[in-house]
Design a protein around this motif. Sequence first.
Motif, PDB file in Angstrom:
ATOM      1  N   SER A 139       0.793  -1.223   0.000  1.00  0.00           N
ATOM      2  CA  SER A 139       0.000   0.000   0.000  1.00  0.00           C
ATOM      3  C   SER A 139       0.825   1.272   0.000  1.00  0.00           C
ATOM      4  O   SER A 139       0.302   2.353  -0.288  1.00  0.00           O
ATOM      5  CB  SER A 139      -0.948   0.012   1.207  1.00  0.00           C
ATOM      6  OG  SER A 139      -0.194  -0.002   2.413  1.00  0.00           O
ATOM      7  N   ARG A 177       4.707  -0.169  -2.735  1.00  0.00           N
ATOM      8  CA  ARG A 177       3.873   0.556  -3.685  1.00  0.00           C
ATOM      9  C   ARG A 177       4.637   0.835  -4.979  1.00  0.00           C
ATOM     10  O   ARG A 177       4.105   0.667  -6.090  1.00  0.00           O
ATOM     11  CB  ARG A 177       3.418   1.868  -3.037  1.00  0.00           C
ATOM     12  CG  ARG A 177       2.507   2.743  -3.882  1.00  0.00           C
ATOM     13  CD  ARG A 177       1.088   2.177  -3.971  1.00  0.00           C
ATOM     14  NE  ARG A 177       0.186   3.187  -4.510  1.00  0.00           N
ATOM     15  CZ  ARG A 177      -0.524   4.041  -3.769  1.00  0.00           C
ATOM     16  NH1 ARG A 177      -0.460   3.994  -2.442  1.00  0.00           N
ATOM     17  NH2 ARG A 177      -1.324   4.925  -4.325  1.00  0.00           N
ATOM     18  N   ARG A 189      -6.655   0.111   4.034  1.00  0.00           N
ATOM     19  CA  ARG A 189      -7.627   0.062   2.946  1.00  0.00           C
ATOM     20  C   ARG A 189      -7.439   1.194   1.950  1.00  0.00           C
ATOM     21  O   ARG A 189      -7.515   0.987   0.738  1.00  0.00           O
ATOM     22  CB  ARG A 189      -9.039   0.145   3.531  1.00  0.00           C
ATOM     23  CG  ARG A 189     -10.164  -0.111   2.533  1.00  0.00           C
ATOM     24  CD  ARG A 189     -10.221  -1.586   2.186  1.00  0.00           C
ATOM     25  NE  ARG A 189      -9.776  -1.876   0.831  1.00  0.00           N
ATOM     26  CZ  ARG A 189      -9.619  -3.113   0.361  1.00  0.00           C
ATOM     27  NH1 ARG A 189      -9.848  -4.151   1.110  1.00  0.00           N
ATOM     28  NH2 ARG A 189      -9.217  -3.311  -0.872  1.00  0.00           N
ATOM     29  N   GLY A 195      -4.729   2.892   1.164  1.00  0.00           N
ATOM     30  CA  GLY A 195      -3.540   2.645   0.360  1.00  0.00           C
ATOM     31  C   GLY A 195      -3.725   1.499  -0.613  1.00  0.00           C
ATOM     32  O   GLY A 195      -3.272   1.563  -1.759  1.00  0.00           O
ATOM     33  N   LEU A 196      -4.395   0.451  -0.166  1.00  0.00           N
ATOM     34  CA  LEU A 196      -4.655  -0.691  -1.040  1.00  0.00           C
ATOM     35  C   LEU A 196      -5.525  -0.297  -2.230  1.00  0.00           C
ATOM     36  O   LEU A 196      -5.249  -0.676  -3.376  1.00  0.00           O
ATOM     37  CB  LEU A 196      -5.334  -1.818  -0.258  1.00  0.00           C
ATOM     38  CG  LEU A 196      -4.442  -2.756   0.549  1.00  0.00           C
ATOM     39  CD1 LEU A 196      -5.291  -3.710   1.373  1.00  0.00           C
ATOM     40  CD2 LEU A 196      -3.500  -3.538  -0.364  1.00  0.00           C
ATOM     41  N   ALA A 244      -3.507   1.813  -4.644  1.00  0.00           N
ATOM     42  CA  ALA A 244      -2.530   0.995  -5.364  1.00  0.00           C
ATOM     43  C   ALA A 244      -3.216   0.136  -6.421  1.00  0.00           C
ATOM     44  O   ALA A 244      -2.713  -0.028  -7.537  1.00  0.00           O
ATOM     45  CB  ALA A 244      -1.763   0.113  -4.378  1.00  0.00           C
ATOM     46  N   PRO A 289      -6.437  -6.648  -4.372  1.00  0.00           N
ATOM     47  CA  PRO A 289      -6.101  -6.096  -3.056  1.00  0.00           C
ATOM     48  C   PRO A 289      -6.719  -6.923  -1.934  1.00  0.00           C
ATOM     49  O   PRO A 289      -7.912  -7.230  -1.972  1.00  0.00           O
ATOM     50  CB  PRO A 289      -6.685  -4.688  -3.107  1.00  0.00           C
ATOM     51  CG  PRO A 289      -7.813  -4.789  -4.085  1.00  0.00           C
ATOM     52  CD  PRO A 289      -7.445  -5.844  -5.085  1.00  0.00           C
ATOM     53  N   GLU A 296      -6.765  -7.160   2.376  1.00  0.00           N
ATOM     54  CA  GLU A 296      -6.344  -6.659   3.685  1.00  0.00           C
ATOM     55  C   GLU A 296      -5.791  -7.823   4.502  1.00  0.00           C
ATOM     56  O   GLU A 296      -6.514  -8.777   4.815  1.00  0.00           O
ATOM     57  CB  GLU A 296      -7.522  -6.015   4.398  1.00  0.00           C
ATOM     58  CG  GLU A 296      -7.966  -4.696   3.790  1.00  0.00           C
ATOM     59  CD  GLU A 296      -9.058  -4.024   4.599  1.00  0.00           C
ATOM     60  OE1 GLU A 296      -8.767  -3.610   5.749  1.00  0.00           O
ATOM     61  OE2 GLU A 296     -10.195  -3.944   4.093  1.00  0.00           O
ATOM     62  N   ASP A 337      -3.764   4.351   7.329  1.00  0.00           N
ATOM     63  CA  ASP A 337      -4.496   4.543   6.064  1.00  0.00           C
ATOM     64  C   ASP A 337      -5.664   3.562   5.991  1.00  0.00           C
ATOM     65  O   ASP A 337      -5.896   2.907   4.986  1.00  0.00           O
ATOM     66  CB  ASP A 337      -3.568   4.379   4.857  1.00  0.00           C
ATOM     67  CG  ASP A 337      -2.871   3.018   4.830  1.00  0.00           C
ATOM     68  OD1 ASP A 337      -2.796   2.362   5.888  1.00  0.00           O
ATOM     69  OD2 ASP A 337      -2.397   2.607   3.760  1.00  0.00           O
ATOM     70  N   ASP A 382      -4.127   8.176   1.844  1.00  0.00           N
ATOM     71  CA  ASP A 382      -3.247   7.337   1.035  1.00  0.00           C
ATOM     72  C   ASP A 382      -1.849   7.954   1.057  1.00  0.00           C
ATOM     73  O   ASP A 382      -1.630   9.043   0.531  1.00  0.00           O
ATOM     74  CB  ASP A 382      -3.772   7.245  -0.406  1.00  0.00           C
ATOM     75  CG  ASP A 382      -2.761   6.598  -1.345  1.00  0.00           C
ATOM     76  OD1 ASP A 382      -2.000   5.731  -0.878  1.00  0.00           O
ATOM     77  OD2 ASP A 382      -2.729   6.983  -2.524  1.00  0.00           O
TER      78      ASP A 382
END
Length: 337
Positions: free
Chosen positions: A17, A22, A42, A44-45, A48, A61, A63, A287, A293
């Motif tokens: 993330s 990244r 979440r 950041g995911l 990305a 993605p 978690e 994040d 993000d």
Amino acid sequence: MRRNRQDVRVAVVTGASAGVGRATVRLLAEQGIAIALLARGRAGLDAAAEEVRAAGSRPLPIEVDVADYEQVAAAGKRIEAELGPIDLWVNDAFSSVFATFQETRPEEFRRATEVTYLGCVHGTRVALDHMTPRNHGTIVQVGSALAYRGIPLQSAYCGAKHAIVGFTEAVRCELLHEGSKVRVTMVHMPALNTPQFDWLVSRLPRHAQPVPPIYEPIVAARAIVAAAKRPERRAYWVGMPTVLTILGNRVVPGLLDRYLARTGYSSQQTGPPIAGDRPGNLWRPLDGPGGHDYGARGDFSDRSHGRSPQAWLSRHRLVATAGLVCAGLGVLAWRRH
């Protein structure tokens, strides 16, 4: 058609993330590789994953807290079911605390070790569970110059990175004993301009910073992707500071002890004094849903290098050797005339 070990269609990146993970995801996506993104945050995911789609590739993605083996194992099964056989697994996730050892609480030290070291162990185990039956795949461990030379204020991180080296060497020997074609390599990094200095737990009186000289995450990402293509090498060293740190510690470790005792505190801090015990991502992501993000880069781009000649030469040793030979022959020819 049988694939060789350099062919990558499905990759997994932990810590995807933000930061180095990244940046690595972006490079892999540009090559059309389907990528499973493993991280806790979440926001950041999702960001990305959108970058992977924009590059024309397929993201997945998930978690995951890599400190929890069951979560990593479940992610591995889901990846194989939705994306296909895993060809590449990059272990990049970590967390830590910026503080002296005595200021780091026992539960914090344990948590940092579980995320950074055991997260790598769990990722490696799950990757091997899927790769060894097919006798195909590559695992890249994201290491650090600090895996060989500990520095003050980062005892948890240094200890975990040291442990990853010993663990990886043992696993590599076992794979060689079995005649396996699964490869494991490491990429040891210099100081990098990543968001970790904004979100790790810190008890420093001033803002944490990477020890200069600083490199952009793209430098690390290029090295990781190169290592995935050439995993027969045991390890890659990125940046001249990494080379000097590792070699210097082999030759004059006591001198480095005294040097770092004198300079290691000031070189890892910048700016005016700030409040202590700031929120960090050790226990929960900053994040999270609806959060910020952080992206790949941190706050030090004005002082960071986007390229490393040493890293390029390390990845292209044949070219570098040929250049040196040609230069030597040219000097000899000149001296004769």
